[in-house]
Write a protein that holds these residues in place. Sequence first.
Motif, PDB file in Angstrom:
ATOM      1  N   LEU A 506      39.052  42.855  45.222  1.00 11.55           N
ATOM      2  CA  LEU A 506      38.408  43.044  43.920  1.00 11.55           C
ATOM      3  C   LEU A 506      38.904  44.328  43.252  1.00 11.55           C
ATOM      4  N   ASN A 507      39.060  45.375  44.041  1.00 17.01           N
ATOM      5  CA  ASN A 507      39.538  46.656  43.510  1.00 17.01           C
ATOM      6  C   ASN A 507      40.958  46.526  42.967  1.00 17.01           C
ATOM      7  N   ASN A 508      41.808  45.758  43.665  1.00 13.54           N
ATOM      8  CA  ASN A 508      43.179  45.558  43.201  1.00 13.54           C
ATOM      9  C   ASN A 508      43.226  44.761  41.901  1.00 13.54           C
ATOM     10  N   ALA A 509      42.264  43.840  41.735  1.00 17.28           N
ATOM     11  CA  ALA A 509      42.182  43.103  40.478  1.00 17.28           C
ATOM     12  C   ALA A 509      41.849  44.058  39.330  1.00 17.28           C
ATOM     13  N   VAL A 510      40.949  44.992  39.575  1.00 19.34           N
ATOM     14  CA  VAL A 510      40.599  45.991  38.542  1.00 19.34           C
ATOM     15  C   VAL A 510      41.827  46.830  38.199  1.00 19.34           C
ATOM     16  N   LYS A 511      42.618  47.176  39.197  1.00 14.92           N
ATOM     17  CA  LYS A 511      43.829  47.964  38.944  1.00 14.92           C
ATOM     18  C   LYS A 511      44.812  47.201  38.067  1.00 14.92           C
ATOM     19  N   MET A 512      44.905  45.873  38.246  1.00 10.90           N
ATOM     20  CA  MET A 512      45.800  45.072  37.397  1.00 10.90           C
ATOM     21  C   MET A 512      45.395  45.180  35.927  1.00 10.90           C
ATOM     22  N   PRO A 520      41.250  40.213  32.342  1.00 12.26           N
ATOM     23  CA  PRO A 520      40.268  39.638  33.272  1.00 12.26           C
ATOM     24  C   PRO A 520      40.229  38.115  33.215  1.00 12.26           C
ATOM     25  N   ASP A 521      40.357  37.535  32.010  1.00 16.61           N
ATOM     26  CA  ASP A 521      40.320  36.069  31.895  1.00 16.61           C
ATOM     27  C   ASP A 521      41.494  35.432  32.624  1.00 16.61           C
ATOM     28  N   ASP A 522      42.703  35.985  32.431  1.00 15.08           N
ATOM     29  CA  ASP A 522      43.880  35.414  33.100  1.00 15.08           C
ATOM     30  C   ASP A 522      43.809  35.591  34.613  1.00 15.08           C
ATOM     31  N   LYS A 528      41.107  31.205  40.497  1.00 15.90           N
ATOM     32  CA  LYS A 528      40.369  29.942  40.622  1.00 15.90           C
ATOM     33  C   LYS A 528      41.323  28.751  40.656  1.00 15.90           C
ATOM     34  N   LEU A 529      42.308  28.758  39.776  1.00 16.99           N
ATOM     35  CA  LEU A 529      43.212  27.618  39.679  1.00 16.99           C
ATOM     36  C   LEU A 529      44.344  27.682  40.698  1.00 16.99           C
ATOM     37  N   PHE A 538      36.570  39.039  38.502  1.00 17.79           N
ATOM     38  CA  PHE A 538      35.735  39.738  37.521  1.00 17.79           C
ATOM     39  C   PHE A 538      34.392  39.039  37.329  1.00 17.79           C
ATOM     40  N   GLU A 539      34.376  37.729  37.462  1.00 17.37           N
ATOM     41  CA  GLU A 539      33.093  37.024  37.499  1.00 17.37           C
ATOM     42  C   GLU A 539      32.268  37.546  38.675  1.00 17.37           C
ATOM     43  N   LEU A 540      32.911  37.657  39.827  1.00 13.86           N
ATOM     44  CA  LEU A 540      32.204  38.081  41.034  1.00 13.86           C
ATOM     45  C   LEU A 540      31.735  39.529  40.930  1.00 13.86           C
TER      46      LEU A 540
END
Length: 594
Positions: A506-512, A520-522, A528-529, A538-540
């Motif tokens: 999750l932290n790495n997603a925030v860094k992206m 966040p949407d992409d 998910k896909l 970001f939903e989580l």
Amino acid sequence: MDRPPLNTIAVVGLGTMGTGIVDVLTRAGREVVGVDVDASAARRAVASLEASTARSVERGRLTEEERRGTLTRFRTSSDLQDVSGADLVIEVVPEDYDTKCRVFAALDSVVAPETILATGTNALSVTRLAADSDRPERVLGLHFFNPAPAMRLVEVVSSVLTSSEAVGAVTRLARELGKDPIAVGDRPGFVADGLLFGYLNQAAAMYESHYAGREDIDAAMRLGCGLPMGPLALLDLIGVDTARTVLDAMYAQSQDRLHAPAPILRQLSDAGLNGRKSGAGFYTYEAPGSPTVVPDARTPSDGAAGVTGRPVTAVGVVGSGTMAAGIAEVFARSGYPTVLAARSEEKARRALERVARSLERAVRKGRMSESDCRAALARITPSGTLETLSGVDLAVEAVAEDLEVKRELFAALDKVCRPGAVLATTTSSLPVVACARATTRPQDVVGMHFFNPAPAMKLVEVVRTVLTVDDAGATVREVCTAVRKHPVDCGDRAGFIVNALLFPYLNNAVKMVEEHYASPDDIDAAMKLGGGYPMGPFELLDVVGLDVSLAIEQVLHREFRDPGLAPAPLLEHLVAAGCLGRKTGRGFREYATR
């Protein structure tokens, strides 16, 4: 002016991914040339398309006439000269830079000047491949996910050299194929694999350190996070050698130790143990290519340790919040007389009312009968004092996530609970041993980490400290089985299994997002896909709470002292601004407030 549609497409490389892409393209009405130097690979690709379309006819998804049309649109060759009329060439040869360069160099001399060249890499630099081509503006990445016919995500990867016309044409094609394309820049792993492989690497390192067994790690992530596969089983499916290649590329760019391939990946791949395709990897399979796992020397045996737990006939739960009520419901529904103790009679009654509402919902949904509902509720005794726990065999603490509060409670439980009773904490981030040392019986203290909502979630992490005796741990495992939960064993370190793997991801997603690489949407769509995750990161994060997520990240960073685990500054800034997610109406997204 938009270029004409991409109607004739060549696929170079007819392995699993290439064959899957052929299936998608031919069903969508494209003329496809499949090229592979291995004649047997070409034959397998034809056979695969024949078999998949036959299944579709049997299931009513294709007519026999449509099937014949699909098959006639596919032809194979061993000669790259036969792709000369293609509008688009998709390269999916092995992940080796020199091999891909040779393919692109040969294509430069064969195809028309306007032909788009796409690489299916998920690890190598698209920019570097483009720069070595005679037509860098027409080179891009087109990253399908396996299995290509089923997975909806396609990452369209641009380099700084790629023309917008080429990107637009390929993006339109992806949509016409029924896929969901997202546009990304050129960096190893792109979005989905960039997040996924860091998580897989940490899981491999966790297993290598003997912190938890392979079956427990995989079960924890499937049952605790709702993932379709555990990380070690997924590494075997992807290929250990492929994972090592991707991680090497990621580490070369990031220099983040979290991306440095775990040594076990090198050891397995050097030994030829690359997962399903070789018949063995983290698990052992019935045969190369088979998905069927067979027992091996590392398969745990039931009751191998020969330790049985202590008898448990009555249970106590301390707390009045959502988790305490949920755990009390779990025990009561499984037949255990349960004391639900809170700081006051009023709080205990409110917690019991929460249980009653949950049971009534289960009745309305047909998940239990009225009589079972009444019986379960009758088994719970609300109490405003800890003295009522004197006769229980297992006391489970579910109070606020504050170490001093928990230590005070454990000191009190030590005084009121009978000798031999097991004391359990539901902490998700605090050291269990600190709770144990607040008692005179640290050997009887165990972590019992339920997941929210406790009645629905199957996983319980059973956490042993260095002081916990075997029969105390066995007691908790046996009780978990009795209440129809799946226990997994782990040691007393920050994050246990699930949070230690989930929150760095999750932290790495925030860094992206912080680096403006993707939105966040992409990113949510990609996971998910492309990964089959039930929720995007970001939903989580917004559901869990950004403050809770930050606190867990801080605990992990303090425990392991790894710079890669430091909380992303963007997460810290949002928490400081009071943007905590759904509970405040704003986090990474905004929510309607009641």
